[in-house]
Design an enzyme around this catalytic site. Structure first.
Site, PDB file in Angstrom:
ATOM      1  N   GLY A 393       0.881  -1.335   0.416  1.00 22.26           N
ATOM      2  CA  GLY A 393      -0.038   0.072  -0.186  1.00 22.26           C
ATOM      3  C   GLY A 393       0.901   1.739   0.043  1.00 22.26           C
ATOM      4  O   GLY A 393       2.358   1.283  -0.017  1.00 22.26           O
ATOM      5  N   PRO A 394       0.766   2.598  -0.210  1.00 24.57           N
ATOM      6  CA  PRO A 394       0.913   3.790  -0.195  1.00 24.57           C
ATOM      7  C   PRO A 394       2.135   4.550   0.709  1.00 24.57           C
ATOM      8  O   PRO A 394       1.000   3.717   2.570  1.00 24.57           O
ATOM      9  CB  PRO A 394      -0.015   4.637  -0.753  1.00 24.57           C
ATOM     10  CG  PRO A 394      -1.653   3.988  -0.380  1.00 24.57           C
ATOM     11  CD  PRO A 394      -1.260   2.733  -0.502  1.00 24.57           C
ATOM     12  N   GLY A 396       2.277   5.783   4.384  1.00 30.07           N
ATOM     13  CA  GLY A 396       1.756   6.225   5.297  1.00 30.07           C
ATOM     14  C   GLY A 396       0.798   6.095   6.563  1.00 30.07           C
ATOM     15  O   GLY A 396      -0.238   5.949   7.216  1.00 30.07           O
ATOM     16  N   VAL A 397       0.696   4.697   5.589  1.00 29.29           N
ATOM     17  CA  VAL A 397      -0.890   3.825   5.684  1.00 29.29           C
ATOM     18  C   VAL A 397      -1.163   2.774   7.349  1.00 29.29           C
ATOM     19  O   VAL A 397      -2.026   2.495   7.295  1.00 29.29           O
ATOM     20  CB  VAL A 397      -1.825   3.480   4.766  1.00 29.29           C
ATOM     21  CG1 VAL A 397      -2.012   3.969   3.421  1.00 29.29           C
ATOM     22  CG2 VAL A 397      -0.966   1.932   4.145  1.00 29.29           C
ATOM     23  N   GLY A 398      -0.150   2.502   7.685  1.00 24.80           N
ATOM     24  CA  GLY A 398       0.548   1.657   8.838  1.00 24.80           C
ATOM     25  C   GLY A 398       0.524   0.849   8.546  1.00 24.80           C
ATOM     26  O   GLY A 398       0.546  -0.039   9.335  1.00 24.80           O
ATOM     27  N   LYS A 399       1.276   0.066   7.866  1.00 27.61           N
ATOM     28  CA  LYS A 399       2.174  -1.235   7.645  1.00 27.61           C
ATOM     29  C   LYS A 399       3.209  -1.182   8.523  1.00 27.61           C
ATOM     30  O   LYS A 399       2.907  -2.814   9.065  1.00 27.61           O
ATOM     31  CB  LYS A 399       2.398  -1.216   5.824  1.00 27.61           C
ATOM     32  CG  LYS A 399       1.896  -0.858   4.813  1.00 27.61           C
ATOM     33  CD  LYS A 399       2.620  -1.095   4.086  1.00 27.61           C
ATOM     34  CE  LYS A 399       3.409   0.321   2.785  1.00 27.61           C
ATOM     35  NZ  LYS A 399       2.623   1.581   3.247  1.00 27.61           N
ATOM     36  N   THR A 400       4.272  -0.560   8.729  1.00 27.50           N
ATOM     37  CA  THR A 400       4.864  -0.933   9.626  1.00 27.50           C
ATOM     38  C   THR A 400       3.998  -0.448  10.707  1.00 27.50           C
ATOM     39  O   THR A 400       4.343  -1.783  11.954  1.00 27.50           O
ATOM     40  CB  THR A 400       6.334   0.299   9.543  1.00 27.50           C
ATOM     41  OG1 THR A 400       6.680   0.336   8.063  1.00 27.50           O
ATOM     42  CG2 THR A 400       7.034   0.241  10.746  1.00 27.50           C
ATOM     43  N   SER A 719      -5.521   3.054 -18.383  1.00 26.46           N
ATOM     44  CA  SER A 719      -6.711   3.599 -17.816  1.00 26.46           C
ATOM     45  C   SER A 719      -7.114   5.018 -17.858  1.00 26.46           C
ATOM     46  O   SER A 719      -7.990   5.032 -17.693  1.00 26.46           O
ATOM     47  CB  SER A 719      -6.644   3.255 -16.658  1.00 26.46           C
ATOM     48  OG  SER A 719      -5.704   4.016 -15.876  1.00 26.46           O
ATOM     49  N   LYS A 762      -8.458   4.531  -6.272  1.00 22.15           N
ATOM     50  CA  LYS A 762      -8.894   6.180  -7.704  1.00 22.15           C
ATOM     51  C   LYS A 762      -9.671   6.774  -6.898  1.00 22.15           C
ATOM     52  O   LYS A 762     -10.080   7.845  -6.511  1.00 22.15           O
ATOM     53  CB  LYS A 762      -9.347   5.350  -8.841  1.00 22.15           C
ATOM     54  CG  LYS A 762      -7.593   5.135  -9.575  1.00 22.15           C
ATOM     55  CD  LYS A 762      -7.915   4.262 -10.703  1.00 22.15           C
ATOM     56  CE  LYS A 762      -6.883   4.354 -11.622  1.00 22.15           C
ATOM     57  NZ  LYS A 762      -7.328   2.801 -13.399  1.00 22.15           N
TER      58      LYS A 762
HETATM   59  N1  LIG Z   1      -5.249   2.747  11.028  1.00 22.47           N
HETATM   60  C1  LIG Z   1      -4.303   3.914  11.527  1.00 22.47           C
HETATM   61  N2  LIG Z   1      -5.072   3.085  12.658  1.00 22.47           N
HETATM   62  C2  LIG Z   1      -3.976   4.044  13.916  1.00 22.47           C
HETATM   63  N3  LIG Z   1      -2.634   5.061  13.447  1.00 22.47           N
HETATM   64  C3  LIG Z   1      -2.649   4.375  12.238  1.00 22.47           C
HETATM   65  C4  LIG Z   1      -3.031   3.572  11.066  1.00 22.47           C
HETATM   66  N4  LIG Z   1      -2.459   3.767   9.788  1.00 22.47           N
HETATM   67  C5  LIG Z   1      -1.184   5.422   9.942  1.00 22.47           C
HETATM   68  N5  LIG Z   1      -0.931   5.390  11.427  1.00 22.47           N
HETATM   69  C6  LIG Z   1      -0.033   5.684  12.068  1.00 22.47           C
HETATM   70  O1  LIG Z   1       0.400   6.561  10.965  1.00 22.47           O
HETATM   71  C7  LIG Z   1       1.962   6.608  10.706  1.00 22.47           C
HETATM   72  C8  LIG Z   1       2.565   5.518   9.556  1.00 22.47           C
HETATM   73  O2  LIG Z   1       2.404   4.544   9.964  1.00 22.47           O
HETATM   74  P1  LIG Z   1       3.703   3.779   9.185  1.00 22.47           P
HETATM   75  O3  LIG Z   1       4.903   4.013   9.195  1.00 22.47           O
HETATM   76  O4  LIG Z   1       2.675   2.270   9.265  1.00 22.47           O
HETATM   77  O5  LIG Z   1       3.365   3.171   7.451  1.00 22.47           O
HETATM   78  P2  LIG Z   1       3.708   2.328   6.584  1.00 22.47           P
HETATM   79  O6  LIG Z   1       2.536   1.839   5.919  1.00 22.47           O
HETATM   80  O7  LIG Z   1       4.881   1.635   6.514  1.00 22.47           O
HETATM   81  O8  LIG Z   1       4.549   3.330   4.982  1.00 22.47           O
HETATM   82  P3  LIG Z   1       5.648   3.604   4.842  1.00 22.47           P
HETATM   83  O9  LIG Z   1       5.308   2.689   3.369  1.00 22.47           O
HETATM   84  O10 LIG Z   1       6.372   4.615   4.051  1.00 22.47           O
HETATM   85  O11 LIG Z   1       6.745   2.929   5.439  1.00 22.47           O
HETATM   86  C9  LIG Z   1       2.210   5.462  11.732  1.00 22.47           C
HETATM   87  O12 LIG Z   1       2.166   6.076  13.193  1.00 22.47           O
HETATM   88  C10 LIG Z   1       1.354   4.979  12.465  1.00 22.47           C
HETATM   89  O13 LIG Z   1       0.815   5.039  13.125  1.00 22.47           O
HETATM   90 MG   LIG Z   2       6.390   1.546   6.468  1.00 18.28          MG
END
Ligand SMILES: Nc1ncnc2c1ncn2[C@@H]1O[C@H](COP(=O)(O)OP(=O)(O)OP(=O)(O)O)[C@@H](O)[C@H]1O
Ligand SMILES: [Mg+2]
Length: 814
Positions: A393-394, A396-400, A719, A762
């Site tokens: 996923g893109p 900052g969506v919370g993967k890590t 697309s 999208k």
């Molecule tokens: N669904 C969610 N609920 C609460 N906090 C979230 C959620 N999604 C993301 N966050 C917060 O957003 C911040 C960024 O998330 P994270 O570092 O996990 O992104 P990522 O998907 O790993 O990005 P990248 O691809 O850049 O590594 C974190 O502080 C995380 O806690």
């Molecule tokens: Mg990450």
């Protein structure tokens, strides 16, 4: 005991006789019937010529060769040979004295018979004397031309008994042991001693053969008591034997040390001595011992233990200054520190896991469900290692952060390993120890840092791994991730098999396509699309704001964000799929408020309104794009999918007089250019229907220019076909496209609309841009239904299968 004719004794000295015979002879005087003379037990004459002996003591029952050089002695021998051949031999107390007088001579000597004499060319003579009996000398009756003394026989005192027998045997045995080890004693002597059963003669024979001091010999000679003589002799023999044994032990030690000792040994010994002197040896040993203890505790598997022991013993032998010492020590440190047998116990409590996941993340229901399923399987079958999860996923969506939560829910240690930009296989697998500064690769380092053998490893950015001449990190990664091989992962540095099968691997990626296929095959992909404005506000309220408030030293009683403020921050200061920038902006607001609090400028609780947020964050950064566009014919809004989430895309088409050429600008890829041509051909083919007013050869007289702004960003993919057809149709028909409508879909020359991917991203991008209606291919209807309802409340979807339907839905009525 006066029988002197002991044949054995004579044989024993055969070599001496030979020596005598070998000498150049001038004249040999044979002793006539020597046997008879020797055996003679005639009473001794009253006075006898005395032959002083220097540095030797003779004994009865033995043959003694003597070199005679002094004149008085030569005269003596001459006279004796002319008479009864008998003389007395006595040792001198003072070996320095050339011509010892009666005072320098011992009182006890041996009477003997000259058995042989020969003259040597240098004027001296050699004689062989058979000793017959012990005598006491004195007083002396003449000193010229040689000494003459009265003599008194001193017969042996024999006390037959067990002690005598025992001593005899003991002396025989000890002496034969000595003979075996001493080269100077002739071997015949051993036979002689073994066969001699007369204790007194035995003592005399041995005493005569031993190389002991004159004094000791004399003492033995003077001892008339045979038992006492043997006792004394056996003490001497025991002592001699010991000396010999010690000597040979020293000899053999020296020998063996020399053997293994080569150069290195001596050098090490020297070095060790130097180290001891400097107090270093102890330190080194202490260090080695400590390592050994720690290895013991580390619970290494057998194969690793063997390697460790081998290195340990090498370490012991090396001086601490040697470069290799450090290399081996750090290798051992690595072995010690790896969690070979340490592990954490899994918390497989589903309820708890759910709570932890919810506490850390908003929504993400599908992902959470998947994680709970994983836990359930592990709970039922602890042996199963489950699939490798891959969050795509893109940013900052919370993967890590999801990965961290999983570790927390399971009660496992967490380690993040970033493989983005890694091109060198050695980063994953380490360098061989022969490299200077070699270290284990990132996997083993992470394992050590985790401190347990069953941590959660988050392999970040696995889609950004490269490959070049330094090997392919992906294949190393494959070995790490593949459950079929990762129980024997081999790091180049450790050069040992390490079991990674207990590690739970979670990978993250922004896009799936660049992950090497063999890796993709082994992973279970979970897509995280991004968040809607609504969701972002929720996430901000529940997670980001509390965290930033805390991190900026504030408390919930000091600051509060109003909903409109959060919406304003999301819409006006961020444009992203995730929430990372949003969190940063919230942090900025908090920091500024914190400063005011610290400066004492506020009392009570600060309520951050939208207005306040704007004041604090400054000029608005993002505008809803479509509002900038005037509603003029020739512009359509497309939707694009990018690795960082979806985005809106404006397609602009203009016409100018020319020769029917098509220009396409905006850094478009080949596929996108082709779909532009296809769209143009379609519109041209339907000119009469779309623009009945245009002259028939309008396209031949005009050049068309299609431009997609934001040219710095490369764009590709089919697309945007629908949006291009829409822009061209709008241009030729002079009907503008509603700026609340966006579209996506591939077109064919015959006007079909084909399905596309990334619909969720999208549609989220469309919402962010303020779009109300989205035209999507009919065959994507299923994908739309998969988007959770709350994420598409603001959007109306129009499904089309034909481009004509799309145009109808998008263009203002004529
Ligand atoms: N669904 C969610 N609920 C609460 N906090 C979230 C959620 N999604 C993301 N966050 C917060 O957003 C911040 C960024 O998330 P994270 O570092 O996990 O992104 P990522 O998907 O790993 O990005 P990248 O691809 O850049 O590594 C974190 O502080 C995380 O806690
Ligand atoms: Mg990450």
């Amino acid at each position: 005991m006066e029988s002197g004719g002991n044949g054995v004794g004579r044989d024993a000295l055969e070599s001496d006789l030979e020596m005598l015979e070998d000498a150049p002879v001038l004249e040999v005087v044979e002793a006539g019937d020597e046997e008879q003379a020797i055996r003679s037990s005639e009473p001794l004459p009253d006075a006898m010529p005395v032959l002083p002996l220097r540095e030797t003591v003779t004994f009865p029952d033995t043959l003694t060769p003597l070199a005679v050089g002094q004149e008085r002695s030569i005269t003596l021998v001459d006279d004796v040979l002319g008479a009864n051949r008998m003389l007395v031999m006595v040792a001198s107390r003072d070996p320095e004295e050339e011509q010892p007088g009666p005072d320098q001579l011992y009182d006890v000597g041996v009477a003997g018979v000259v058995a042989r004499m020969l003259k040597v060319p240098d004027g001296t003579i050699r004689i062989l004397v058979q000793g017959t009996q012990r005598v006491r000398l004195g007083p002396y009756v003449a000193e010229q031309p040689y000494l003459v003394a009265r003599v008194e026989a001193l017969p042996d005192v024999v006390n037959e008994g067990p002690e005598l027998a025992a001593l005899t045997r003991n002396v025989q045995r000890t002496f034969s042991e000595i003979i075996e080890q001493i080269p100077y004693l002739p071997e015949e002597l051993q036979m002689a001693v073994a066969n001699l059963d007369d204790p007194s003669a035995l003592a005399h024979l041995i005493a005569g053969a031993l190389r002991i001091s004159i004094e000791e010999k004399q003492q033995l000679l003077e001892e008339v008591d045979v038992t006492r003589r043997l006792r004394r002799l056996s003490e001497i023999l025991a002592r001699e034997l010991e000396v010999i044994q010690i000597g040979s032990r020293i000899q053999s030690q020296v020998q063996s040390e020399l053997d293994k000792g080569q150069r290195e040994f001596f050098l090490r010994q020297q070095l060790k001595a130097i180290q001891d002197e400097l107090g270093e040896g102890d330190e080194q040993q202490a260090e080695v011992n400590e390592l050994r203890d720690r290895l013991e505790e580390a619970g290494l598997p057998e194969h690793a233990r063997k390697a460790a022991d081998r290195e340990l013993s090498r370490l012991e032998k090396l001086p601490p200054q040697a470069a290799e010492f450090g290399v081996i020590r750090s290798y051992l440190e690595w072995l010690v520190e790896l969690p070979w047998s340490r592990e954490t116990e899994d918390k497989l409590d589903m309820e708890n896991a759910r709570t932890v996941l919810d506490a850390d993340h908003y929504d993400l229901e599908m992902v959470k469900d998947r994680i709970l399923e994983y836990l359930a399987v592990r709970k039922l079958n602890p042996e199963s290692h489950g699939p490798i999860l891959c969050f795509v996923g893109p940013p900052g969506v919370g993967k890590t952060s999801l990965g961290k939560s999983i570790a927390r829910a399971l009660g496992r240690n967490f380690q993040r390993i970033s493989v983005g930009g890694v091109r060198d296989e050695a980063e994953i697998r380490g360098h061989r120890r022969t490299y200077i500064g070699a270290m284990p690769g990132t996997i083993i380092r992470a394992l050590r840092d985790a401190g347990s053998r069953n941590p959660v490893f988050m392999i970040d950015e696995i889609d950004k791994m490269g490959a070049d001449f330094r090997g392919d990190p992906a294949s190393a990664m494959l070995e790490v991730l593949d459950p079929a091989q990762n129980d024997s992962f081999r790091d180049h540095y450790l050069d040992l098999e390490v079991d990674l099968s207990e590690v739970m691997f979670i990978c993250t990626a922004n896009i799936l396509e660049t992950i090497p296929m063999p890796l993709q095959d082994r992973m279970e992909v979970i897509q995280l699309a991004g968040y809607t404005i609504d969701e972002k506000r929720h996430i901000a309220k529940r997670y980001l704001v509390p965290r930033q408030v805390r991190e900026n030293g504030l408390t919930a009683s000091q600051i509060e964000f109003a909903d409109p403020a959060l919406t304003a921050i999301v819409e006006e200061y961020t444009r992203e799929a995730g929430v990372r920038h949003l969190e940063r902006q919230i942090g900025t607001v908090c920091r500024k408020i914190a400063r005011e609090v610290a400066e004492g400028k506020v009392d009570g609780k600060v309520r951050v309104s939208a207005k306040r947020a704007r004041e604090l964050l400054g000029k608005r950064v993002y505008f809803a794009e479509q509002r900038r566009r005037t509603r003029m014919p020739g512009v359509a809004t497309g939707l694009a999918w990018t690795p960082v989430g979806g985005d809106v895309l404006f397609i602009e088409a203009t016409a100018m007089p020319g020769q029917g050429n098509l220009t396409i600008t905006g850094q478009l890829g080949d596929v996108m250019k082709e779909s532009a041509r296809a769209a143009l051909s379609y519109v041209r083919g339907h000119q009469s229907a779309l623009a009945p007013d245009l002259p028939e050869n309008w396209f031949a007289d005009h050049d068309i220019h299609i431009h997609v702004p934001a040219g710095a960003v490369p764009k590709d993919g089919p697309s945007a076909g629908v949006a291009m057809a829409m822009a061209l149709a709008s241009l030729v028909s002079d009907r503008p496209v509603s700026n609340e409508v966006a579209m996506t879909g591939e077109v064919t020359l015959t006007g079909q609309v084909l399905p596309i991917g990334g619909l969720k991203e999208k549609s989220l991008a469309a919402q962010r841009a303020g779009i109300k209606r989205v035209i999507v291919p009919g065959r994507n209807e299923g994908d739309v239904e998969e988007i959770p309802e709350h994420e598409r409340t603001d959007l109306e979807f129009v499904f089309v299968d034909e481009i004509s339907d799309a145009l109808n839905a998008g263009l203002d009525p004529a």
